[in-house]
Enzyme design. Structure first.
Site, PDB file in Angstrom:
ATOM      1  N   THR A  18       7.521  -9.932  43.186  1.00 29.24           N
ATOM      2  CA  THR A  18       6.076  -9.950  43.426  1.00 29.24           C
ATOM      3  C   THR A  18       5.431  -9.641  42.069  1.00 29.24           C
ATOM      4  O   THR A  18       5.233 -10.548  41.272  1.00 29.24           O
ATOM      5  CB  THR A  18       5.648  -8.943  44.522  1.00 29.24           C
ATOM      6  OG1 THR A  18       6.156  -7.655  44.217  1.00 29.24           O
ATOM      7  CG2 THR A  18       6.144  -9.391  45.877  1.00 29.24           C
ATOM      8  N   LYS A  78      14.626  -6.723  43.492  1.00 25.54           N
ATOM      9  CA  LYS A  78      13.243  -6.717  43.029  1.00 25.54           C
ATOM     10  C   LYS A  78      12.626  -5.392  43.431  1.00 25.54           C
ATOM     11  O   LYS A  78      13.081  -4.729  44.371  1.00 25.54           O
ATOM     12  CB  LYS A  78      12.445  -7.887  43.589  1.00 25.54           C
ATOM     13  CG  LYS A  78      12.276  -7.925  45.075  1.00 25.54           C
ATOM     14  CD  LYS A  78      11.028  -7.326  45.671  1.00 25.54           C
ATOM     15  CE  LYS A  78       9.793  -7.432  44.857  1.00 25.54           C
ATOM     16  NZ  LYS A  78       8.655  -6.756  45.577  1.00 25.54           N
ATOM     17  N   THR A 100       7.805  -3.079  47.453  1.00 30.34           N
ATOM     18  CA  THR A 100       8.950  -3.220  48.330  1.00 30.34           C
ATOM     19  C   THR A 100      10.188  -3.334  47.471  1.00 30.34           C
ATOM     20  O   THR A 100      10.179  -4.034  46.477  1.00 30.34           O
ATOM     21  CB  THR A 100       8.811  -4.493  49.185  1.00 30.34           C
ATOM     22  OG1 THR A 100       7.648  -4.365  49.976  1.00 30.34           O
ATOM     23  CG2 THR A 100      10.017  -4.672  50.088  1.00 30.34           C
ATOM     24  N   GLU A 158       6.269   1.170  37.908  1.00 28.07           N
ATOM     25  CA  GLU A 158       4.879   0.924  37.519  1.00 28.07           C
ATOM     26  C   GLU A 158       4.448   1.823  36.369  1.00 28.07           C
ATOM     27  O   GLU A 158       4.425   3.036  36.500  1.00 28.07           O
ATOM     28  CB  GLU A 158       3.974   1.127  38.720  1.00 28.07           C
ATOM     29  CG  GLU A 158       4.295   0.112  39.784  1.00 28.07           C
ATOM     30  CD  GLU A 158       3.482   0.318  41.016  1.00 28.07           C
ATOM     31  OE1 GLU A 158       3.120  -0.690  41.623  1.00 28.07           O
ATOM     32  OE2 GLU A 158       3.189   1.470  41.350  1.00 28.07           O
TER      33      GLU A 158
END
Lengths: 409, 409
Positions: free
Chosen positions: B157, B183, B194, B281
């Site tokens: 994503t 991922k 996710t 992140e």
């Protein structure tokens, strides 16, 4: 060091707090770390003052906390003695001596038992120091009677505003007064935040009754706030009841005559706890998380804390994004009894998700307006039972990162 | 939307992964959300392929996860079917139909039982959609055989790089090969991250043995990483064993002949899990937290997770600040058996605190150099028993706030 502006969520002014008969406040400006402001506070209490306290649950608690846990067994207090600038936490024997020397000096000055002296320290951790500078200044400290504002300032570290609250109630027809101060959640030094609060009342209440009321009210006030899920090694909340109001002593904590006092006491604790959230590091929004429909109160609080501590929920609010999916996620991860098909989520009183799916036609206007405000309400109903709990927190912003990462030790 | 550069912790290149006999990869570019890149992956598995899986523990798990938990009971798989762009989580009956329609169409195309089709979806949550676009494209998908890189890209994503790993081992003298993709952790859409991973081997291993090995290795790989303490509703890790290597089947999970396979399998899982942390992140540093001396392994992991999830520890590392006091705090708050006077903390292999106090004369030079690097080692010894655990995480930076707060939905 990061220059920190006063929190946008700060109250307009420090409240006008009433004097409490039997309590004398003293402050001194010793420059332990902060210059040009009081950094030592002693609340002197008349003989016979009943004490109650709750402390951090940390297993790496500071020497001051470990002393307080023991001293509390005596049930009475003659002084709360606090310094800001060095917490002397995790300094081994040096920390224990720092506490012992202060307790010794203060108990001698007041002519009381050592176990009637409670101490708290907040500031840098791991920096061993001696109590000499503080004990040497004891005479000057006792000669300087201070007001509430100075007292509230003396315990600040990197708080952006002083915190105080008060209330009155009646017990058996006698008016009793409660006043308290707190500090916490500002932090620009490379150390951990410490939550400290000291509450005083002239009510006549025995130690065990006071302790029971404190434990109960603490659950719905200080134990219901979170800034970043990290628990200090020095958290301390002490309550002194001087008995000077002259109400008839009450020995049963369930006596209905105590209802007004309990409500007023909880108001003061909640007000002080909210002020800590309003001074949360980098906070731009004050968030109220209410969980209902849990199988019991404990699970409701677990779910509310999971929502309030979720970095993804907190950043969504910072981004003014009504991201209910992250609220669903937080409920799901915390292990309480839940089912996506029974869960509903509201933001600003508008239900966004219900029965496992988005409410297709909810009115986005009021939600948008609400999420842009400073006070955000999140409600999650789990759809199982009667368990309910409310938790307060703030958002997670660049300010938090700046305060905690954008400097070098 | 925030433009996100490739993580500074990304590997230099996607690895050269070996083909696994009995596995055919297919991808399609349907533009469900992302344009100009594959967004649907089907791993087609030869009949008799044994399957193992672990899923999110979330009580608000997605329909795909709930289907997978049931289907796993059959023990065999013919396809892993994944789409990126819409997780269809928390969409009630629409989500259940989305999964059921895909399972129906794929099982018909392959001529197998529905319970042999496993699905996973990642992307926006709470957006109901139908499976039509996906099922209509099934013919084209099956006609397009793809490589590992395309497969790894098809499930991304907002990941900043595709993730893959492989290893070989021998079982009873036969070489077996393991390859996998994953991922996770990039996120700029207002939804939750996710974690998905799919691992393939040509080893001949019955479902129950495969499941036992997976559960064990998962504890020290995917279940030992954390980016922000938030748990997705869709986390899925599936393993397929095609049996094409032709090794003798082994029915006892404790057979010593499996030792090499277990080690190789754990290597692949740990490598993929580390790549997710490297794509955490806003991550600028990869942190290894090792706790020893706990009363048991469970408490060691609890303490390691508490350190790895502490916003104050993570921001300190981001600020290149060897703030061992925050590590002490994190150990103290998590409730495991600990005592400040027994605790020692090292950063970069240099002991900074020991026996309840700072090591007065530690060499600051190497600690300073270490903390400025990209790979940070934190070691905490609790001084009680033999319990040990390692957890991997990343730092908490302005990048995390930017990705999760600096946009509006």
């Amino acid at each position: 060091m990061v220059a920190t502006a006063i929190s946008p969520l700060a109250p307009a002014a420090f409240p006008d707090l009433p004097a409490i008969a039997g309590v004398k406040l003293h402050t001194a400006t010793l420059g332990i770390r902060y210059k040009g402001r009081p950094d030592v506070l002693m609340a002197e209490l008349e003989p016979g003052t009943q004490v109650a306290g709750v402390f951090t649950t940390s297993t790496t608690a500071s020497a001051a906390v470990r002393w307080g846990r023991e001293a509390l067994k005596g049930g009475t207090a003659r002084a709360f003695f606090v310094n800001a600038g060095n917490s002397v936490a995790f300094t081994g024997k040096a920390g224990e001596k720092f506490v012992a020397d202060k307790v010794e000096a203060v108990s001698k000055a007041l002519g009381c038992a050592k176990t009637e002296i409670f101490t708290a320290s907040t500031g840098v951790i791991g920096e061993p120091t001696t109590a000499n500078r503080i004990t040497d200044a004891l005479g000057d400290l006792l000669a300087n009677e201070a007001g509430w504002l100075d007292a509230a300032k003396a315990i600040m570290t990197t708080d952006t505003f002083p915190k105080g609250a008060s209330a009155t109630a009646t017990i058996n027809g006698k008016t009793v007064t409660i006043a308290g101060i707190a500090k916490g959640s500002g932090m620009i030094e490379p150390n951990m935040a410490t939550m400290l609060s000291f509450v005083f009342t002239d009510a006549a209440l025995p130690h065990n009754v006071l302790q029971a009321i404190l434990a109960d009210c603490n659950n719905r006030s200080f134990n219901a706030i979170t800034v970043d899920s990290d628990t200090s090694t020095s958290d301390t909340l002490l309550v002194a009841a001087t008995g000077k109001a002259g109400n008839d002593a009450i020995s049963d904590v369930n006596d209905p005559e105590l209802a007004a006092f309990k409500a007023a006491f909880e108001d003061v604790l909640r007000d002080l706890a909210h002020q800590i959230v309003r001074d949360g590091e980098g906070a731009s929004k004050f968030i109220t998380v209410k969980v209902t429909g849990a199988v019991n109160e404990k699970e409701a609080k677990t779910a509310a804390k999971a929502i309030a501590n979720s970095p993804l929920v907190k950043t969504a609010i910072a981004g003014e994004d009504a991201n209910w999916g992250r609220i669903v996620m937080a409920v799901g991860k915390c292990g309480v009894t839940a089912d996506p098909n029974k869960l509903s989520v509201a933001i600003g009183g508008i239900t966004l998700a219900k029965n496992g799916e988005r409410v297709a036609d909810y009115d986005e206007g009021p939600v948008e307006a609400h999420i842009k405000g400073q006070y955000i309400d999140i409600d999650a109903d789990l759809g199982f039972g009667d368990g309910a709990a409310t938790v307060w927190t703030c958002d997670l912003t660049h300010g938090y990162i700046s305060i905690n990462a954008d400097y070098r030790s």
